[in-house]
Design a protein around this motif. Structure first.
Motif, PDB file in Angstrom:
ATOM      1  N   ASP A 219     -18.347 -19.607  -3.296  1.00  0.00           N
ATOM      2  CA  ASP A 219     -17.165 -20.436  -3.775  1.00  0.00           C
ATOM      3  C   ASP A 219     -17.234 -21.747  -3.591  1.00  0.00           C
ATOM      4  OD1 ASP A 219     -15.325 -18.860  -2.656  1.00  0.00           O
ATOM      5  OD2 ASP A 219     -15.187 -18.810  -0.696  1.00  0.00           O
ATOM      6  N   CYS A 220     -18.966 -22.970  -2.922  1.00  0.00           N
ATOM      7  CA  CYS A 220     -19.199 -23.945  -3.780  1.00  0.00           C
ATOM      8  C   CYS A 220     -18.950 -24.630  -4.605  1.00  0.00           C
ATOM      9  CB  CYS A 220     -20.536 -24.422  -2.855  1.00  0.00           C
ATOM     10  SG  CYS A 220     -21.039 -24.703  -1.132  1.00  0.00           S
ATOM     11  N   ALA A 221     -20.220 -23.308  -5.994  1.00  0.00           N
ATOM     12  CA  ALA A 221     -19.678 -23.604  -7.863  1.00  0.00           C
ATOM     13  C   ALA A 221     -18.987 -23.900  -7.941  1.00  0.00           C
ATOM     14  CB  ALA A 221     -20.586 -22.263  -7.799  1.00  0.00           C
ATOM     15  N   LEU A 222     -17.315 -22.790  -7.187  1.00  0.00           N
ATOM     16  CA  LEU A 222     -16.063 -23.139  -8.064  1.00  0.00           C
ATOM     17  C   LEU A 222     -15.301 -24.500  -7.533  1.00  0.00           C
ATOM     18  CD1 LEU A 222     -15.198 -19.085  -7.060  1.00  0.00           C
ATOM     19  CD2 LEU A 222     -15.494 -20.389  -9.382  1.00  0.00           C
ATOM     20  N   LEU A 223     -15.843 -24.757  -6.266  1.00  0.00           N
ATOM     21  CA  LEU A 223     -14.769 -25.782  -5.937  1.00  0.00           C
ATOM     22  C   LEU A 223     -15.683 -27.344  -6.072  1.00  0.00           C
ATOM     23  CD1 LEU A 223     -13.314 -28.140  -3.720  1.00  0.00           C
ATOM     24  CD2 LEU A 223     -14.808 -27.089  -2.346  1.00  0.00           C
ATOM     25  N   TYR A 224     -17.266 -27.538  -6.234  1.00  0.00           N
ATOM     26  CA  TYR A 224     -18.091 -28.212  -6.595  1.00  0.00           C
ATOM     27  C   TYR A 224     -18.022 -28.445  -8.293  1.00  0.00           C
ATOM     28  CZ  TYR A 224     -18.490 -28.867  -2.006  1.00  0.00           C
ATOM     29  OH  TYR A 224     -18.021 -28.733   0.098  1.00  0.00           O
ATOM     30  N   GLY A 225     -18.144 -27.352  -9.032  1.00  0.00           N
ATOM     31  CA  GLY A 225     -18.116 -27.120 -10.821  1.00  0.00           C
ATOM     32  C   GLY A 225     -16.957 -26.555 -11.009  1.00  0.00           C
ATOM     33  N   CYS A 226     -16.406 -26.353 -10.679  1.00  0.00           N
ATOM     34  CA  CYS A 226     -14.911 -25.625 -11.844  1.00  0.00           C
ATOM     35  C   CYS A 226     -13.656 -25.453 -11.637  1.00  0.00           C
ATOM     36  CB  CYS A 226     -15.467 -24.031 -11.229  1.00  0.00           C
ATOM     37  SG  CYS A 226     -17.108 -23.458 -11.691  1.00  0.00           S
ATOM     38  N   PRO A 233     -15.321 -22.668   1.229  1.00  0.00           N
ATOM     39  CA  PRO A 233     -16.719 -21.954   1.745  1.00  0.00           C
ATOM     40  C   PRO A 233     -16.940 -22.694   2.836  1.00  0.00           C
ATOM     41  CG  PRO A 233     -17.065 -24.251  -0.173  1.00  0.00           C
ATOM     42  CD  PRO A 233     -15.494 -24.232   0.309  1.00  0.00           C
ATOM     43  N   LYS A 234     -17.218 -21.315   3.729  1.00  0.00           N
ATOM     44  CA  LYS A 234     -17.526 -21.180   4.687  1.00  0.00           C
ATOM     45  C   LYS A 234     -19.131 -21.243   5.230  1.00  0.00           C
ATOM     46  CE  LYS A 234     -13.595 -17.786   4.904  1.00  0.00           C
ATOM     47  NZ  LYS A 234     -13.183 -17.908   4.199  1.00  0.00           N
ATOM     48  N   PRO A 251      -6.260 -23.759   8.697  1.00  0.00           N
ATOM     49  CA  PRO A 251      -4.504 -24.722   8.582  1.00  0.00           C
ATOM     50  C   PRO A 251      -3.609 -24.052   7.852  1.00  0.00           C
ATOM     51  CG  PRO A 251      -5.561 -25.475   9.504  1.00  0.00           C
ATOM     52  CD  PRO A 251      -6.779 -25.228   9.156  1.00  0.00           C
ATOM     53  N   GLU A 252      -2.858 -23.515   7.731  1.00  0.00           N
ATOM     54  CA  GLU A 252      -1.559 -23.211   7.009  1.00  0.00           C
ATOM     55  C   GLU A 252      -1.682 -24.217   5.737  1.00  0.00           C
ATOM     56  OE1 GLU A 252       0.593 -19.985   4.993  1.00  0.00           O
ATOM     57  OE2 GLU A 252      -1.025 -20.213   6.830  1.00  0.00           O
ATOM     58  N   CYS A 253      -1.198 -25.678   6.200  1.00  0.00           N
ATOM     59  CA  CYS A 253      -1.066 -26.707   5.391  1.00  0.00           C
ATOM     60  C   CYS A 253      -1.933 -27.328   5.028  1.00  0.00           C
ATOM     61  CB  CYS A 253      -0.520 -28.143   6.386  1.00  0.00           C
ATOM     62  SG  CYS A 253      -2.275 -28.274   7.772  1.00  0.00           S
ATOM     63  N   THR A 254      -3.554 -26.449   4.697  1.00  0.00           N
ATOM     64  CA  THR A 254      -4.754 -26.503   3.676  1.00  0.00           C
ATOM     65  C   THR A 254      -4.250 -25.271   2.444  1.00  0.00           C
ATOM     66  OG1 THR A 254      -5.470 -24.833   4.869  1.00  0.00           O
ATOM     67  CG2 THR A 254      -6.218 -26.837   5.579  1.00  0.00           C
ATOM     68  N   LYS A 255      -3.153 -25.289   2.429  1.00  0.00           N
ATOM     69  CA  LYS A 255      -2.918 -24.139   1.362  1.00  0.00           C
ATOM     70  C   LYS A 255      -2.919 -25.001  -0.560  1.00  0.00           C
ATOM     71  CE  LYS A 255      -1.745 -19.162   0.737  1.00  0.00           C
ATOM     72  NZ  LYS A 255      -1.926 -19.310   2.490  1.00  0.00           N
ATOM     73  N   GLY A 256      -3.793 -24.243  -1.145  1.00  0.00           N
ATOM     74  CA  GLY A 256      -3.666 -24.786  -2.269  1.00  0.00           C
ATOM     75  C   GLY A 256      -5.233 -26.023  -3.157  1.00  0.00           C
ATOM     76  N   ALA A 257      -5.371 -26.685  -1.696  1.00  0.00           N
ATOM     77  CA  ALA A 257      -6.029 -27.862  -1.954  1.00  0.00           C
ATOM     78  C   ALA A 257      -7.159 -27.125   0.032  1.00  0.00           C
ATOM     79  CB  ALA A 257      -5.707 -29.012  -1.455  1.00  0.00           C
ATOM     80  N   GLY A 259      -9.973 -26.417  -0.203  1.00  0.00           N
ATOM     81  CA  GLY A 259     -11.376 -26.996  -0.181  1.00  0.00           C
ATOM     82  C   GLY A 259     -12.379 -28.349   0.110  1.00  0.00           C
ATOM     83  N   ILE A 260     -10.740 -28.929  -0.126  1.00  0.00           N
ATOM     84  CA  ILE A 260     -10.771 -30.614   0.302  1.00  0.00           C
ATOM     85  C   ILE A 260     -10.905 -30.877   2.012  1.00  0.00           C
ATOM     86  CG2 ILE A 260      -9.600 -33.174   0.154  1.00  0.00           C
ATOM     87  CD1 ILE A 260      -7.899 -32.398  -2.634  1.00  0.00           C
ATOM     88  N   ALA A 261      -9.404 -30.075   2.534  1.00  0.00           N
ATOM     89  CA  ALA A 261      -9.521 -29.961   3.976  1.00  0.00           C
ATOM     90  C   ALA A 261     -11.353 -29.561   4.365  1.00  0.00           C
ATOM     91  CB  ALA A 261      -8.484 -28.834   4.119  1.00  0.00           C
ATOM     92  N   GLN A 262     -11.624 -28.259   3.798  1.00  0.00           N
ATOM     93  CA  GLN A 262     -13.237 -28.163   3.742  1.00  0.00           C
ATOM     94  C   GLN A 262     -13.928 -29.267   4.204  1.00  0.00           C
ATOM     95  OE1 GLN A 262     -15.782 -28.189   2.192  1.00  0.00           O
ATOM     96  NE2 GLN A 262     -17.128 -26.486   3.314  1.00  0.00           N
ATOM     97  N   GLN A 263     -14.107 -29.961   3.059  1.00  0.00           N
ATOM     98  CA  GLN A 263     -15.631 -31.148   2.856  1.00  0.00           C
ATOM     99  C   GLN A 263     -15.090 -32.223   3.476  1.00  0.00           C
ATOM    100  OE1 GLN A 263     -18.187 -30.677   0.662  1.00  0.00           O
ATOM    101  NE2 GLN A 263     -18.266 -32.638   2.593  1.00  0.00           N
ATOM    102  N   TYR A 264     -13.773 -32.497   4.246  1.00  0.00           N
ATOM    103  CA  TYR A 264     -13.205 -33.951   5.370  1.00  0.00           C
ATOM    104  C   TYR A 264     -13.648 -32.667   6.852  1.00  0.00           C
ATOM    105  CZ  TYR A 264      -9.726 -35.564   1.699  1.00  0.00           C
ATOM    106  OH  TYR A 264      -9.410 -36.697   1.737  1.00  0.00           O
TER     107      TYR A 264
END
Length: 278
Positions: A219-226, A233-234, A251-257, A259-264
């Motif tokens: 997931d990290c490779a996909l988010l930060y590199g692809c 990434p959990k 949270p449902e509202c993170t759907k689609g983005a 990875g950004i929520a995860q980094q926040y």
DNA sequence: TCCCAGGCTCTCT
DNA sequence: AGAGAGCATGGG
């Protein structure tokens, strides 16, 4: 979109929103950017060295041609994305809204796929200061000289090495995983550049064929590199936060983005780990 | 010193 | 399918 001004020896990004250099370059998504005592950040990607600093609310980039900026630096810093719209879409969850507000200067970097993959192979069961050290030694030993520093080594270079050759970087049990990733990539068995065009599930299943790559590293490779912004990434920190502050569910509202929520969230909980109220 | 770190593999139920 | 030990190394 930002206003880009090509100046004599620099590129100026005017009226930048949601782009804090310290938050973006030192939030744990990339491990090779550094800052000097004058607040100038420097680093290498795609074999090219640049420096960045703030100037009255603008960000100045030096060392990049106009061509390189439009070819990859713009995407590297994810400049086309409207982060304020993303942050707005996260506001229905109060904890997430707080995290997004606190970390609103973070942009998700689009790093070189192989660098992101190797970096997060190295990250497993490890801490960030030591991850940085291992990656630094990997580049010094096997990368190409660029300015005063080094590029990230190519898959071809690393595939030519043995586990014993990697001893100087002191990566421990991860060395065999780095070699396996390099071999699969350099042989063409895995085409990292194609992953951005696959669905998230398909792309993840490709990466899971590499030894030492599980769901989190993939997931990290996909988010930060692809460019797979939906990857979430959990790691141990996120799992803890999900259980403590989100009732065990993303949270449902993170759907689609997501990875950004995860980094926040990652940034928020780590920067506030000594505070009680979050 | 001891615990733990942006996890994963392998083994044993 | 799920749980748990072991893994190399060293930061705090």
């Amino acid at each position: 979109m930002n206003d880009i001004v090509y100046e004599k020896n620099a590129i100026r990004i005017k009226n930048v929103k949601n782009f804090d250099l310290a938050q973006t370059l030192d939030c744990g998504q990339a491990f090779r950017w550094s800052v000097n005592d004058k607040g100038v950040w420097s680093g290498v990607a795609f074999g090219k060295y640049i420096e960045l600093y703030n100037d009255n609310g603008d960000i100045i980039i030096t060392g990049s041609s106009e061509r390189d900026f439009s070819d990859f630096w713009s995407d590297y810093f994810d400049l086309p994305r409207d982060y304020s719209a993303v942050i707005d879409s996260f506001s229905s969850n109060e904890t997430l809204r707080l995290a997004a507000s606190f970390a609103s200067g973070i942009r998700i970097l689009r790093q070189e796929p192989f660098e992101a993959l190797c970096s997060f192979i190295i990250s497993q069961n490890n801490n960030i200061p030591r991850i940085k050290g291992i990656i630094s030694r990997l580049c010094e030993n096997f990368g190409e000289p660029v300015k005063e520093t080094y590029s990230f080594p190519s898959a071809e270079k690393l595939a030519s090495l043995s586990v014993e050759d990697l001893a100087p970087i002191r990566s421990g049990f991860r060395a065999k995983y780095i070699i396996d990733a390099a071999k699969k990539v350099s042989s063409g068995e895995i085409d990292l550049d194609s992953l951005k065009n696959l669905s998230y599930d398909e792309a993840q299943s490709v990466l899971l064929k590499i030894k030492g790559v599980g769901p989190k590293v993939a997931d990290c490779a996909l988010l930060y590199g692809c460019g797979h912004i939906e990857a979430f990434p959990k790691d141990v920190w996120i799992k803890r936060a999900i259980n403590e502050y989100f009732g065990g569910e993303i949270p449902e509202c993170t759907k689609g983005a997501a990875g950004i929520a995860q980094q926040y969230i990652f940034y928020y909980i780590r920067e506030n780990q000594n505070n009680k109220h979050f």
